[in-house]
Design a protein around this motif. Structure first.
Motif, PDB file in Angstrom:
ATOM      1  N   GLY A   1       0.826  -1.199   0.000  1.00  0.00           N
ATOM      2  CA  GLY A   1       0.000   0.000   0.000  1.00  0.00           C
ATOM      3  C   GLY A   1       0.859   1.247   0.000  1.00  0.00           C
ATOM      4  O   GLY A   1       2.018   1.236   0.433  1.00  0.00           O
ATOM      5  N   ILE A   2       0.289   2.325  -0.492  1.00  0.00           N
ATOM      6  CA  ILE A   2       0.992   3.605  -0.536  1.00  0.00           C
ATOM      7  C   ILE A   2      -0.028   4.709  -0.258  1.00  0.00           C
ATOM      8  O   ILE A   2      -1.209   4.597  -0.617  1.00  0.00           O
ATOM      9  CB  ILE A   2       1.696   3.821  -1.893  1.00  0.00           C
ATOM     10  CG1 ILE A   2       2.574   5.063  -1.830  1.00  0.00           C
ATOM     11  CG2 ILE A   2       0.679   3.887  -3.025  1.00  0.00           C
ATOM     12  CD1 ILE A   2       3.474   5.221  -3.048  1.00  0.00           C
TER      13      ILE A   2
ATOM     14  N   ASP B   1       3.529   0.424   2.975  1.00  0.00           N
ATOM     15  CA  ASP B   1       3.985  -0.835   3.557  1.00  0.00           C
ATOM     16  C   ASP B   1       3.947  -1.933   2.509  1.00  0.00           C
ATOM     17  O   ASP B   1       3.327  -1.787   1.448  1.00  0.00           O
ATOM     18  CB  ASP B   1       3.137  -1.232   4.773  1.00  0.00           C
ATOM     19  CG  ASP B   1       1.666  -1.432   4.422  1.00  0.00           C
ATOM     20  OD1 ASP B   1       1.353  -1.670   3.252  1.00  0.00           O
ATOM     21  OD2 ASP B   1       0.819  -1.359   5.335  1.00  0.00           O
ATOM     22  N   ALA B   2       4.637  -3.009   2.817  1.00  0.00           N
ATOM     23  CA  ALA B   2       4.662  -4.191   1.934  1.00  0.00           C
ATOM     24  C   ALA B   2       4.833  -5.424   2.811  1.00  0.00           C
ATOM     25  O   ALA B   2       5.683  -5.446   3.704  1.00  0.00           O
ATOM     26  CB  ALA B   2       5.791  -4.089   0.913  1.00  0.00           C
TER      27      ALA B   2
ATOM     28  N   LEU C   1       4.241 -17.864   7.046  1.00  0.00           N
ATOM     29  CA  LEU C   1       5.519 -17.190   7.275  1.00  0.00           C
ATOM     30  C   LEU C   1       5.465 -15.833   6.576  1.00  0.00           C
ATOM     31  O   LEU C   1       5.007 -15.747   5.425  1.00  0.00           O
ATOM     32  CB  LEU C   1       6.668 -18.026   6.727  1.00  0.00           C
ATOM     33  CG  LEU C   1       6.699 -19.511   7.113  1.00  0.00           C
ATOM     34  CD1 LEU C   1       7.817 -20.235   6.380  1.00  0.00           C
ATOM     35  CD2 LEU C   1       6.867 -19.663   8.617  1.00  0.00           C
ATOM     36  N   TYR C   2       5.925 -14.781   7.240  1.00  0.00           N
ATOM     37  CA  TYR C   2       5.776 -13.453   6.644  1.00  0.00           C
ATOM     38  C   TYR C   2       6.976 -12.575   6.937  1.00  0.00           C
ATOM     39  O   TYR C   2       7.704 -12.776   7.915  1.00  0.00           O
ATOM     40  CB  TYR C   2       4.501 -12.774   7.153  1.00  0.00           C
ATOM     41  CG  TYR C   2       4.557 -12.381   8.609  1.00  0.00           C
ATOM     42  CD1 TYR C   2       4.995 -11.114   9.000  1.00  0.00           C
ATOM     43  CD2 TYR C   2       4.190 -13.279   9.612  1.00  0.00           C
ATOM     44  CE1 TYR C   2       5.056 -10.753  10.337  1.00  0.00           C
ATOM     45  CE2 TYR C   2       4.244 -12.921  10.947  1.00  0.00           C
ATOM     46  CZ  TYR C   2       4.679 -11.665  11.303  1.00  0.00           C
ATOM     47  OH  TYR C   2       4.738 -11.313  12.624  1.00  0.00           O
ATOM     48  N   ALA C   3       7.145 -11.588   6.075  1.00  0.00           N
ATOM     49  CA  ALA C   3       8.127 -10.513   6.259  1.00  0.00           C
ATOM     50  C   ALA C   3       7.437  -9.211   5.876  1.00  0.00           C
ATOM     51  O   ALA C   3       6.770  -9.140   4.834  1.00  0.00           O
ATOM     52  CB  ALA C   3       9.360 -10.745   5.401  1.00  0.00           C
TER      53      ALA C   3
ATOM     54  N   ALA D   1      10.520  -2.956  10.448  1.00  0.00           N
ATOM     55  CA  ALA D   1      10.667  -4.249   9.779  1.00  0.00           C
ATOM     56  C   ALA D   1      10.281  -5.350  10.754  1.00  0.00           C
ATOM     57  O   ALA D   1      10.572  -5.264  11.956  1.00  0.00           O
ATOM     58  CB  ALA D   1      12.099  -4.442   9.284  1.00  0.00           C
ATOM     59  N   GLU D   2       9.629  -6.394  10.236  1.00  0.00           N
ATOM     60  CA  GLU D   2       9.178  -7.489  11.091  1.00  0.00           C
ATOM     61  C   GLU D   2       9.167  -8.785  10.303  1.00  0.00           C
ATOM     62  O   GLU D   2       8.794  -8.813   9.123  1.00  0.00           O
ATOM     63  CB  GLU D   2       7.772  -7.201  11.623  1.00  0.00           C
ATOM     64  CG  GLU D   2       7.210  -8.278  12.545  1.00  0.00           C
ATOM     65  CD  GLU D   2       5.830  -7.932  13.079  1.00  0.00           C
ATOM     66  OE1 GLU D   2       5.091  -8.870  13.463  1.00  0.00           O
ATOM     67  OE2 GLU D   2       5.489  -6.741  13.111  1.00  0.00           O
ATOM     68  N   ILE D   3       9.596  -9.858  10.944  1.00  0.00           N
ATOM     69  CA  ILE D   3       9.507 -11.195  10.366  1.00  0.00           C
ATOM     70  C   ILE D   3       8.935 -12.135  11.418  1.00  0.00           C
ATOM     71  O   ILE D   3       9.090 -11.907  12.622  1.00  0.00           O
ATOM     72  CB  ILE D   3      10.887 -11.714   9.888  1.00  0.00           C
ATOM     73  CG1 ILE D   3      11.881 -11.756  11.052  1.00  0.00           C
ATOM     74  CG2 ILE D   3      11.425 -10.869   8.738  1.00  0.00           C
ATOM     75  CD1 ILE D   3      13.197 -12.435  10.697  1.00  0.00           C
ATOM     76  N   GLY D   4       8.260 -13.194  10.963  1.00  0.00           N
ATOM     77  CA  GLY D   4       7.700 -14.132  11.918  1.00  0.00           C
ATOM     78  C   GLY D   4       6.799 -15.142  11.257  1.00  0.00           C
ATOM     79  O   GLY D   4       6.776 -15.280  10.020  1.00  0.00           O
TER      80      GLY D   4
END
Length: 400
Positions: free
Chosen positions: A189-190, A230-231, A252-254, A292-295
């Protein structure tokens, strides 16, 4: 009279000055401070008799507020596109009586009055094109605030402050979700943000018992704009062995996101720090963050157990921090300070199910059946009375 005030044990202590020292306990007799009579033997509202935990102040500090709002929602279906409109209006009128000094003297109390209204409008279009889902729209907000703040005694000055602020903001935006494969999807999104604030401040300052008067006024305009977005990349594997361990879902995401908060004027800081009357119109800098986030998120045993794990890192720039600044010989002021910050960490969650999916085995089958039936009856009742529930909730759900 009857003791040393430094030790908090005295009788019939009388003072007509704000510089009087106050004891913390063993109050007896009558205090007279700036014409205020407080009988320490009478635990009436707003005073403290012999109960040292009841406080010893000259007013309770109430907050009165009147508010109402309304909204209008409309939708139109045009082939494969859904158009929606959201219109809102809010109004409030508020009075806050602040007892800032927590003493029977008028040292640092204030009356905050404000009246504000705002109108907002959002238009949104939602559609689907093959593997691509999209949303596009725009948002507009206008707000007007009129405030009157009165500080009867602040470090030798009495302040009568009036300020107004007008806000105009608009933001076009777009969001997409693309199913790259059966297991992989990308959501992004922007948004462009534009905001303008007109801030005007007029103050009258009385000093030396009201014999000296100073009138201060000023006006400032602040305009800010930014691009945020965001992406998120999500992978939902279809590994066969997941069925063997009774896995219902695994994602699983980033994610990366960038956001901003526009600058604004600090109406709490009525003066520049100092002894001479002056006022500050300098706006605080806008705040921004890169995150930033991963999980992963997972569900097991027919949704009875959910397990989530995430690691994150935040980069703040010009973080807007409220801080009460105490300086020698000056009143405490709430100042907005800008600073950078770095935050990182990890978190995990293992929520247990609510309801009757998990119960103690020793309760017996009959209890299990009755609890399950009670839960089903409750759900059925909720479904049968949805309209009444929504009507009741809308009485309090402003802005939904």
């Amino acid at each position: 009279d009857g003791g040393d005030p430094a030790f908090g044990n005295f009788k019939n202590f009388i003072s007509n000055s704000n510089s009087a020292g106050f004891a913390e306990r063993n109050f007896e007799g009558t205090w007279v401070v700036d014409g205020l009579v407080a009988d320490a033997n009478d635990a009436s509202p707003g005073t403290a008799g012999r109960d040292v935990f009841n406080g010893f102040y000259n007013r309770d500090g109430n907050e009165n507020i009147d508010l109402w709002g309304t909204g209008l929602v409309g939708s139109w279906e045009l082939d494969s596109v859904l158009l929606q409109s959201f219109t809102g209006y809010d109004w409030n009128d508020r009075l806050v009586e602040d007892e800032g000094d927590a003493s029977p003297a008028v040292l640092l109390q204030a009356d905050y009055r404000d009246s504000a209204w705002q109108v907002s409008q959002e238009l949104r279009a939602t559609g689907e094109t093959g593997p691509l889902n999209w949303i596009a729209g725009g948002f507009f907000l206008h707000e007007e605030i009129d405030a009157h703040n009165f500080f009867p005694a602040a470090s030798g000055f009495a302040w009568d402050q009036l300020f107004t602020q007008g806000l105009w903001a608009w933001a076009p935006y777009a969001q997409t979700r693309h199913d790259c494969t059966e297991e992989l999807n990308l959501q992004s999104g922007i948004r462009y943000n534009w905001e303008r604030k007109n801030f005007a401040l007029d103050s009258t300052v009385l000093s030396n018992g009201g014999s000296e008067r100073t009138d201060l006024s000023g006006e400032e305009i602040g305009t800010w704009s930014s691009v945020t977005g965001d992406a998120t990349l999500t992978y939902a594997p279809l590994w066969q062995w997941l069925d063997l361990v009774q896995n219902d879902s695994l994602n699983l995401y980033a994610k990366y996101s960038h956001a901003t908060k526009a600058g604004h004027f600090n109406a709490s800081l009525v003066t520049e720090p100092g002894r001479e009357p002056s006022q500050s119109l300098k706006p605080v800098e806008p705040e921004s963050i890169h995150a930033a986030e991963i999980g992963f998120k997972s569900s097991w045993l027919q949704d009875r157990v959910q397990l989530t794990v995430a690691g994150f890192r935040y980069w703040y720039q010009d973080l807007q921090v409220f801080d009460i600044v105490n300086e020698a010989g000056r009143i405490p002021t709430v100042q907005l300070l800008n600073s950078d910050a770095r935050v990182w960490g990890a978190e995990t969650g293992l929520p247990l199910p609510l309801g009757t999916n998990v119960m103690r085995r020793d309760l017996g089958e009959d209890v299990h059946r009755r609890l399950s039936q009670a839960l089903r009856d409750s759900i059925d009742y909720a479904y049968a009375h949805v309209d009444e529930a929504v009507e009741y909730a809308m009485r309090y759900g402003r802005g939904i």
